[in-house]
Design a protein around this motif. Structure first.
Motif, short mmCIF file in Angstrom:
data_model
loop_
_atom_site.label_atom_id
_atom_site.label_comp_id
_atom_site.label_asym_id
_atom_site.label_seq_id
_atom_site.Cartn_x
_atom_site.Cartn_y
_atom_site.Cartn_z
N THR A 1 0.85 -1.20 0.00
CA THR A 1 0.00 0.00 0.00
C THR A 1 0.88 1.25 0.00
O THR A 1 2.06 1.19 0.32
CB THR A 1 -0.92 0.05 1.24
OG1 THR A 1 -0.14 0.31 2.40
CG2 THR A 1 -1.68 -1.25 1.40
N LEU B 1 0.04 3.88 1.92
CA LEU B 1 -0.30 4.63 3.13
C LEU B 1 0.97 5.18 3.77
O LEU B 1 1.99 4.49 3.82
CB LEU B 1 -1.04 3.73 4.12
CG LEU B 1 -2.37 3.12 3.65
CD1 LEU B 1 -2.96 2.24 4.75
CD2 LEU B 1 -3.35 4.22 3.25
N ASP B 2 0.91 6.41 4.28
CA ASP B 2 2.10 6.99 4.90
C ASP B 2 2.32 6.42 6.29
O ASP B 2 1.47 5.73 6.85
CB ASP B 2 2.01 8.52 4.94
CG ASP B 2 0.81 9.03 5.74
OD1 ASP B 2 0.44 8.40 6.76
OD2 ASP B 2 0.26 10.08 5.37
N THR C 1 -0.24 7.16 9.10
CA THR C 1 -1.47 6.38 8.95
C THR C 1 -1.24 4.94 9.40
O THR C 1 -2.09 4.35 10.08
CB THR C 1 -1.93 6.39 7.48
OG1 THR C 1 -2.18 7.75 7.09
CG2 THR C 1 -3.21 5.59 7.31
N LEU D 1 -9.64 5.87 8.88
CA LEU D 1 -8.52 6.31 8.04
C LEU D 1 -8.95 6.70 6.63
O LEU D 1 -8.13 7.14 5.83
CB LEU D 1 -7.46 5.20 7.97
CG LEU D 1 -6.83 4.84 9.33
CD1 LEU D 1 -5.90 3.64 9.19
CD2 LEU D 1 -6.07 6.03 9.89
N VAL E 1 -10.12 4.83 4.07
CA VAL E 1 -9.70 3.93 2.98
C VAL E 1 -10.61 2.71 2.98
O VAL E 1 -11.40 2.51 3.90
CB VAL E 1 -8.22 3.50 3.14
CG1 VAL E 1 -7.30 4.70 3.07
CG2 VAL E 1 -8.02 2.73 4.44
N ALA F 1 -2.41 -3.55 4.27
CA ALA F 1 -1.44 -2.83 5.09
C ALA F 1 -1.08 -3.63 6.34
O ALA F 1 0.08 -3.63 6.77
CB ALA F 1 -2.01 -1.46 5.48
#
Length: 201
Positions: A60, A62-63, A66, A87, A89, A97
């Protein structure tokens, strides 16, 4: 403090007139346990996430912040659907994730075939079609459970270091979780016992 340590401490104090070294020894030396400040916990979790990102190719985008929230929510018992809403998503993104972070739920492994056999076949390099044939299941089912097995294998290859470090930071006692997974881990060790791994970071 055991008897021998106490004896050495007394000798040191008598000799130097100070117990400074003993006090320093009692401090945490990088342990993940006994971290009470929520911000410090998040920072330690963020460090682990960053280390994993450097080591693995995440599926993913995602940072890290997150992902930290995801890890905290996972150990707080939040379902993927709840984390997805929080989040912003899709639940499928949360699932992927989690696997990036070696966080596999027992329910993820609830397959209509032997997951340990899937692990072994994956380690041997079988592709989806071969897996489907040998497990006698549709390819779509293989594709659903392959990421689960792959996450478990990655975790096993580093002795579950990251999962256990997350757990140590975010739970009071992870003993019951480890006991519940003993049988699963035994199967993974057998599947990966012939693989040379480098767990040094």
């Amino acid at each position: 403090m055991d008897e021998k340590t106490a004896e050495l401490r007394d000798i040191f104090i008598e000799t130097t007139g100070s117990d400074t070294v003993t006090e320093r020894q009692s401090e945490s030396r990088g342990s993940l346990a006994d971290v009470d400040d929520p911000e410090e916990v998040r920072e330690r979790v963020a460090d682990l996430v960053s280390t994993m990102r450097e080591r693995y190719e995440f599926e993913t985008d995602l940072d890290d912040d997150t992902l930290v929230t995801l890890v905290v929510g996972y150990f707080d018992g939040d379902a993927d659907e709840d984390l997805a809403v929080e989040l912003g998503v899709a639940p499928e993104v949360i699932r992927t994730a989690r696997f990036d972070l070696h966080l596999v739920r027992d329910a993820d492994r609830d397959a209509p075939f032997d997951m340990d056999r899937l692990d072994k076949l994956l380690v041997e390099g079988a592709d989806d079609d071969e897996l489907a044939e040998k497990l006698d299941v549709p390819v779509d089912l293989v594709r659903e459970f392959r990421p689960v097995a792959a996450a478990d294998i990655r975790s096993t290859r580093v002795n579950h270091r990251f999962r256990d470090d997350f757990s140590e930071l975010l739970t009071d006692d992870d003993l019951s979780q480890r006991m519940a997974e003993d049988a699963r881990n035994d199967g993974l060790r057998e599947a990966t016992e012939d693989i040379e791994t480098d767990v040094s970071l």
